[in-house]
Structures are given as C-alpha cells and as structure tokens.
Design a protein around this motif. Sequence first.
Motif, PDB file in Angstrom:
ATOM      1  N   LEU A   1       0.833  -1.197   0.000  1.00 54.92           N
ATOM      2  CA  LEU A   1       0.000   0.000   0.000  1.00 54.92           C
ATOM      3  C   LEU A   1       0.867   1.246   0.000  1.00 54.92           C
TER       4      LEU A   1
ATOM      5  N   ALA B   1      -1.761   6.694   1.150  1.00 50.37           N
ATOM      6  CA  ALA B   1      -3.161   6.270   1.120  1.00 50.37           C
ATOM      7  C   ALA B   1      -3.749   6.234   2.524  1.00 50.37           C
TER       8      ALA B   1
ATOM      9  N   ILE C   1      -6.933   5.014   4.060  1.00 52.93           N
ATOM     10  CA  ILE C   1      -8.135   4.229   3.813  1.00 52.93           C
ATOM     11  C   ILE C   1      -9.112   4.416   4.964  1.00 52.93           C
ATOM     12  N   ASP C   2     -10.392   4.580   4.628  1.00 49.54           N
ATOM     13  CA  ASP C   2     -11.419   4.815   5.627  1.00 49.54           C
ATOM     14  C   ASP C   2     -11.581   3.597   6.533  1.00 49.54           C
TER      15      ASP C   2
ATOM     16  N   GLU D   1     -13.627   0.474   5.718  1.00 48.29           N
ATOM     17  CA  GLU D   1     -13.148  -0.508   4.740  1.00 48.29           C
ATOM     18  C   GLU D   1     -12.330  -1.623   5.383  1.00 48.29           C
TER      19      GLU D   1
ATOM     20  N   LEU E   1     -10.823  -4.692   3.179  1.00 51.99           N
ATOM     21  CA  LEU E   1      -9.384  -4.814   2.962  1.00 51.99           C
ATOM     22  C   LEU E   1      -8.888  -6.191   3.382  1.00 51.99           C
TER      23      LEU E   1
ATOM     24  N   LEU F   1      -5.528  -1.912  -5.603  1.00 55.92           N
ATOM     25  CA  LEU F   1      -6.367  -1.119  -4.706  1.00 55.92           C
ATOM     26  C   LEU F   1      -6.409   0.309  -5.227  1.00 55.92           C
TER      27      LEU F   1
ATOM     28  N   VAL G   1      -7.985   4.335  -4.529  1.00 56.69           N
ATOM     29  CA  VAL G   1      -8.618   5.336  -3.680  1.00 56.69           C
ATOM     30  C   VAL G   1      -8.930   6.542  -4.546  1.00 56.69           C
TER      31      VAL G   1
ATOM     32  N   MET H   1     -11.506   1.548  -2.751  1.00 58.43           N
ATOM     33  CA  MET H   1     -11.596   1.759  -1.309  1.00 58.43           C
ATOM     34  C   MET H   1     -11.960   3.212  -1.027  1.00 58.43           C
ATOM     35  N   ARG H   2     -12.856   3.423  -0.069  1.00 56.48           N
ATOM     36  CA  ARG H   2     -13.120   4.789   0.376  1.00 56.48           C
ATOM     37  C   ARG H   2     -11.910   5.314   1.139  1.00 56.48           C
ATOM     38  N   GLY H   3     -11.584   6.558   0.919  1.00 52.92           N
ATOM     39  CA  GLY H   3     -10.448   7.153   1.599  1.00 52.92           C
ATOM     40  C   GLY H   3      -9.933   8.343   0.833  1.00 52.92           C
TER      41      GLY H   3
END
Length: 422
Positions: free
Chosen positions: A82, A86, A88-89, A92, A96, A112, A114, A154-156
């Motif tokens: 990653l 990043a 990530i919320d 998630e 993940l 992945l 975002v 992914m939300r973030g």
Amino acid sequence: MSQPIALLYDDAHARGWQPFALTRPAGELRYGAFTARERLERLSGMRVAGHLAAAHLEGFQEPDGAPAIACTAIPAQPLLLLSSRAIIDWSERHALRKAVEDHAHGDAVARLLVGGEPCGLVGSASLALEICERLTDAAVPEPAAWDAVHDIEMRGVLLGHVWDLVAGSPEQTARDIEAEAPRTASRLPDGVHAIGDGLLVIEDGTRIEPGVVFDRGHGPIWLRRGVTVRAFSRVAGPTVIGDGTVIIGGLYEAVSIGPVCRMHGEIEETVVLGWSNKAHDGFLGHAYLGRWVNLGALTTNSDLKNNYGPVRVDLGAGELDTGIVKLGCFLGDHVKLGIGMMLNTGTVIGAGSMIYGSAMPPKRVPPFVWGTGDDWMSYRFDKFVDTARTVMARRDVELDAANEEVLRRAWQESMRRLEATA
C-alpha cells in the motif's frame, strides 16, 4: 501456508515530502492520530513488515516502527502493498482484509484504488518476486502500470503534498478517535473540568492536575497511556496526546502530538511526530515537527501572512504555492532552535540543522547546517551525531549503528547538494 504480510511503499510524491523524507520513510509520518504504518496495522490486522523507501533509508529502524528494506528482502509470502500516502477509511477494514484473503493464493493480482487512483496491490507470494523483477532504480513499480486482473475501490483519500499532513490532520484526528480510541470509563479528578459533549478518552496511567479544562465542543480528545497534563492547561479537540507526553501548561487546539514529548505554550492545529520538546512559552500554529526536535524558550512561528494570501513553501526545488492561507513551519528530524527564534510563514528547516541567534532565518534552511539567520555553515557529522546520541540517551533511546549510518548517508547527500549550489 504462508501468512500474508503488509508493506508500505514511498512513491515519487512521498519521496518529495521534505524535510522529512531525508531521514525517514513517509509511512512513519503522523496524519491524524496515527502514522501510516499504525493505521495499516489496525486496518489489516497484520504487522507492517517494512517500508519500501528511498535507497539511502535502507536500514532505518525505530523501536516502535517498521524497518526500511530493499525490495530484494521482501519475503516470498502473500502480500499487501500500500502507498504510504493512502488513508483508507475505517469502514473498509473488513473489505481490505477480505481482499488480502481472497488473493493469497494463485497468481491473480488485484489493484487497490482510492478516489479512482491506483495506490496498492494484493496478491500471492509470486507478487513479491515479480516486484523485485520489475524494480527500476530502486523504485517500486507504480500500481497504475500493473497488469492487474481486478480493481478494488476503497473509500479514503490519497494525500498529495507534504502540507496535506497539516491541513487535513484535525478532521482525520476526529475520525480516528471516534473509530479507534478505547471506550474507557474515567472519572475526572477534582478540580478538572470538561465542557462540550464530545468524546473524552483517558487511558490508564494518565495524571491530570487540578486547573485543567478539556473543551470537547469542536471534537473528541484522546489522552493515551502515561500522559501528564499539568495545571493551567486548556486542551480543545479534536486532539490526541501520545503515550508518555507531558503537557506542561498553555493552550492546545486540534493537535496531534506523538509519544514522549514535552509541550508548553500555545499550540494550534499542529502535528508533532514524537520525542520532541517545546517546553516553554511561544506560539506554534499549523506546523509539523519531526522527531527529536527541540525549540528554545519563546520560539514562535507565523502561520498567517499579513495580506492573508496563500502561503508559499520551498522544499528544495523552488517555491510552491500551497493554496493554504494558514500554514506555519516544517521542522525536520533533529532540528534544534535557540531561544527567542522567530519563524516566518511557511518556513522549512531541514533535518539536523541547529539555528540560533536573534536574526530570523530564511524560509528555507538546508539540512545539517548550523548558524544564525542566513549565516550558517555545514554541521560536521561527528559533532551532529554526538549531540543526537546525547539527546536520545536522555530519553533512554540508543542511536544504534544502523540508524547512525542512515543519518550519515542523509548528511552526505545534503553536503553534495550544498556543494552543488555553492
């Protein structure tokens, strides 16, 4: 069956996050309540095995962090890779972990994303070997160019510039506390007052003296293990105070302060990575401090231009317009500032520098120099490292040979750049 491992990588953007990228991987920088490494460990349920960062950082290792490793040292195990940019919320977390589990076997690689931008990879053990084979100039191949068979959104948010670490930190701190702080029932000591309806988390071993006010009206507050808050302190959220930090007195609003710090004065919307001291009066606003920073008494930074215009910063390649109206200073690891120092809006001071005297320094001070104003000279490495070793020993931390070598390579690179511009 091999267990999956997690790695963070610094892309070209993260490697430009000066003055910090000279001495540490971007994954060991704090944003909100956590570093990128801490965040990924909580999201994935795995310990981060290492950072893929600039070659001169190989061997970096802090007692509470993950090492910077060469790509050839990646274990042949299922891999989550990653970007250190990043964020990530927290929602998630399950997705993940399922992505890692689903791609731990076979040869399929998933990317992945975002915000629609590729920022990571998951795959079986063959992914680690392929990364090494496609390695170019010690840089990790960008996920955007990867031949993935599957994309997972992914939300973030994907951070862009180093000043994003300051601008977005208060809101991220609030999200982090709400999602991850333990819900411990704590009775406030007599003489301590809390106003507002937000969350106040006080972990074990915390000592709060009478005469302290916690303002939760604008966000939650999290005091981690062993924190001391002395009398005549006002702490407003969203704020997190790291393990073992001592708040000596003053005003604190929307700050993220790491472990083992000594803080005093007025501090606003500032991130302190950890192991740093601002033990006296003075204002620090919209700033970012690395590790092992020491600010002399009355040191103050400006975070607002007189014309209320956007702040410009120089990270080493000319001035950049941040588009941000309030932005203070960026102080790299091991920076030392003398008493009464005044810092202009958007000042950047490179790692290892020692600045003192009554003259205001320029907005950019190179790494590993010492002097007053813009009259400085190169800091001899033996003198610098002797001071660093002494400072760290005062907190019972040893500067080992591997980390000394990382600092030496950073110093050598800085000296080459200084000579090139002389």
